[in-house]
Design a protein around this motif. Structure first.
Motif, PDB file in Angstrom:
ATOM      1  N   LYS A  14       0.835  -1.204   0.000  1.00 39.17           N
ATOM      2  CA  LYS A  14       0.000   0.000   0.000  1.00 39.17           C
ATOM      3  C   LYS A  14       0.870   1.255   0.000  1.00 39.17           C
ATOM      4  O   LYS A  14       0.502   2.272  -0.574  1.00 39.17           O
ATOM      5  CB  LYS A  14      -0.931   0.018   1.213  1.00 39.17           C
ATOM      6  CG  LYS A  14      -2.005  -1.038   1.160  1.00 39.17           C
ATOM      7  CD  LYS A  14      -2.892  -0.983   2.392  1.00 39.17           C
ATOM      8  CE  LYS A  14      -3.942  -2.063   2.342  1.00 39.17           C
ATOM      9  NZ  LYS A  14      -4.746  -2.114   3.574  1.00 39.17           N
ATOM     10  N   ASP A  20       0.264   5.328  -0.209  1.00 44.24           N
ATOM     11  CA  ASP A  20      -0.753   5.543   0.822  1.00 44.24           C
ATOM     12  C   ASP A  20      -0.109   6.026   2.126  1.00 44.24           C
ATOM     13  O   ASP A  20       0.491   5.244   2.869  1.00 44.24           O
ATOM     14  CB  ASP A  20      -1.508   4.229   1.040  1.00 44.24           C
ATOM     15  CG  ASP A  20      -2.670   4.328   1.989  1.00 44.24           C
ATOM     16  OD1 ASP A  20      -2.679   5.205   2.883  1.00 44.24           O
ATOM     17  OD2 ASP A  20      -3.584   3.491   1.862  1.00 44.24           O
ATOM     18  N   GLU A  21      -0.227   7.317   2.400  1.00 48.29           N
ATOM     19  CA  GLU A  21       0.374   7.898   3.603  1.00 48.29           C
ATOM     20  C   GLU A  21      -0.262   7.339   4.873  1.00 48.29           C
ATOM     21  O   GLU A  21       0.431   7.116   5.865  1.00 48.29           O
ATOM     22  CB  GLU A  21       0.249   9.425   3.585  1.00 48.29           C
ATOM     23  CG  GLU A  21       0.951  10.070   4.763  1.00 48.29           C
ATOM     24  CD  GLU A  21       0.992  11.585   4.685  1.00 48.29           C
ATOM     25  OE1 GLU A  21       1.105  12.205   5.758  1.00 48.29           O
ATOM     26  OE2 GLU A  21       0.939  12.147   3.574  1.00 48.29           O
ATOM     27  N   GLU A  22      -1.562   7.098   4.852  1.00 52.46           N
ATOM     28  CA  GLU A  22      -2.234   6.537   6.030  1.00 52.46           C
ATOM     29  C   GLU A  22      -1.665   5.161   6.365  1.00 52.46           C
ATOM     30  O   GLU A  22      -1.416   4.851   7.528  1.00 52.46           O
ATOM     31  CB  GLU A  22      -3.738   6.446   5.779  1.00 52.46           C
ATOM     32  CG  GLU A  22      -4.522   5.958   6.981  1.00 52.46           C
ATOM     33  CD  GLU A  22      -6.025   5.917   6.718  1.00 52.46           C
ATOM     34  OE1 GLU A  22      -6.686   5.057   7.338  1.00 52.46           O
ATOM     35  OE2 GLU A  22      -6.532   6.715   5.914  1.00 52.46           O
ATOM     36  N   ALA A  23      -1.442   4.346   5.349  1.00 47.86           N
ATOM     37  CA  ALA A  23      -0.856   3.021   5.575  1.00 47.86           C
ATOM     38  C   ALA A  23       0.559   3.144   6.128  1.00 47.86           C
ATOM     39  O   ALA A  23       0.943   2.408   7.035  1.00 47.86           O
ATOM     40  CB  ALA A  23      -0.853   2.212   4.283  1.00 47.86           C
ATOM     41  N   ARG A  25       1.817   5.539   7.974  1.00 50.52           N
ATOM     42  CA  ARG A  25       1.736   5.942   9.383  1.00 50.52           C
ATOM     43  C   ARG A  25       1.187   4.819  10.273  1.00 50.52           C
ATOM     44  O   ARG A  25       1.572   4.712  11.432  1.00 50.52           O
ATOM     45  CB  ARG A  25       0.870   7.185   9.522  1.00 50.52           C
ATOM     46  CG  ARG A  25       1.509   8.436   8.936  1.00 50.52           C
ATOM     47  CD  ARG A  25       0.586   9.642   9.098  1.00 50.52           C
ATOM     48  NE  ARG A  25       1.074  10.831   8.456  1.00 50.52           N
ATOM     49  CZ  ARG A  25       1.942  11.680   9.016  1.00 50.52           C
ATOM     50  NH1 ARG A  25       2.425  11.450  10.216  1.00 50.52           N
ATOM     51  NH2 ARG A  25       2.326  12.759   8.354  1.00 50.52           N
ATOM     52  N   LYS A  26       0.324   3.992   9.712  1.00 51.50           N
ATOM     53  CA  LYS A  26      -0.315   2.923  10.493  1.00 51.50           C
ATOM     54  C   LYS A  26       0.599   1.714  10.702  1.00 51.50           C
ATOM     55  O   LYS A  26       0.593   1.110  11.769  1.00 51.50           O
ATOM     56  CB  LYS A  26      -1.591   2.478   9.784  1.00 51.50           C
ATOM     57  CG  LYS A  26      -2.369   1.390  10.505  1.00 51.50           C
ATOM     58  CD  LYS A  26      -3.663   1.073   9.783  1.00 51.50           C
ATOM     59  CE  LYS A  26      -4.444  -0.007  10.507  1.00 51.50           C
ATOM     60  NZ  LYS A  26      -5.697  -0.337   9.795  1.00 51.50           N
TER      61      LYS A  26
END
Length: 143
Positions: A14, A20-23, A25-26
């Motif tokens: 991802k 995908d920046e959210e991925a 960070r997660k």
């Protein structure tokens, strides 16, 4: 932990395929170290995402296709097929407009539910040959 390690390593797609920046960070720890990155490359989730963005800027349609994977303990290994069209500067090599198609191996270490280390191994000589930077010749056969 092997299943968790493999699941987390698979999520790295991802980050690299989808940017995908959210991925990032997660799934990537703040102390993340990319042992493959050039000296001075920032660590952490945004450093890894920055590397992905840089590769995408050099290779149009950059894609990492999953070929094979396994995990043991806190480490997961992914064998991937990287493809793209060389449209921007890549390690000092100006755009050639050539397509590349090489395999890569990526190893991820997991700690406390996050990816914290990465090692990557690529078919760099084959890629340089596909870009027209070097010529690969088969070894001469003994007479």
């Amino acid at each position: 932990m092997s299943k968790e390690a493999l699941d987390l390593a698979m999520e790295m797609g991802k980050v690299f395929n989808d940017l995908d920046e959210e991925a990032a960070r997660k799934y990537i720890g703040a102390e993340f170290v990319d042992h493959e990155a050039p000296p001075g490359t920032p660590g952490g989730p945004l450093g890894y995402l920055g590397t992905a963005r840089w590769v995408h800027s050099a290779f149009e349609g950059a894609t990492w296709e999953h070929l094979d994977s396994f995990a043991e303990g806190d480490r997961a290994v992914l064998r991937l097929r990287f493809t793209g069209k060389h449209v921007g500067d890549f390690l000092g090599i100006e755009a050639t407009q050539r397509d590349v198609d090489v395999e890569q191996t990526h190893i991820y270490r997991i700690e406390n539910g996050l990816v914290v280390e990465h090692w990557g191994y690529r078919q760099d000589l084959l890629m340089l040959s596909q870009l027209g930077v070097i010529a690969l010749k088969p070894p001469a056969r003994p007479a």
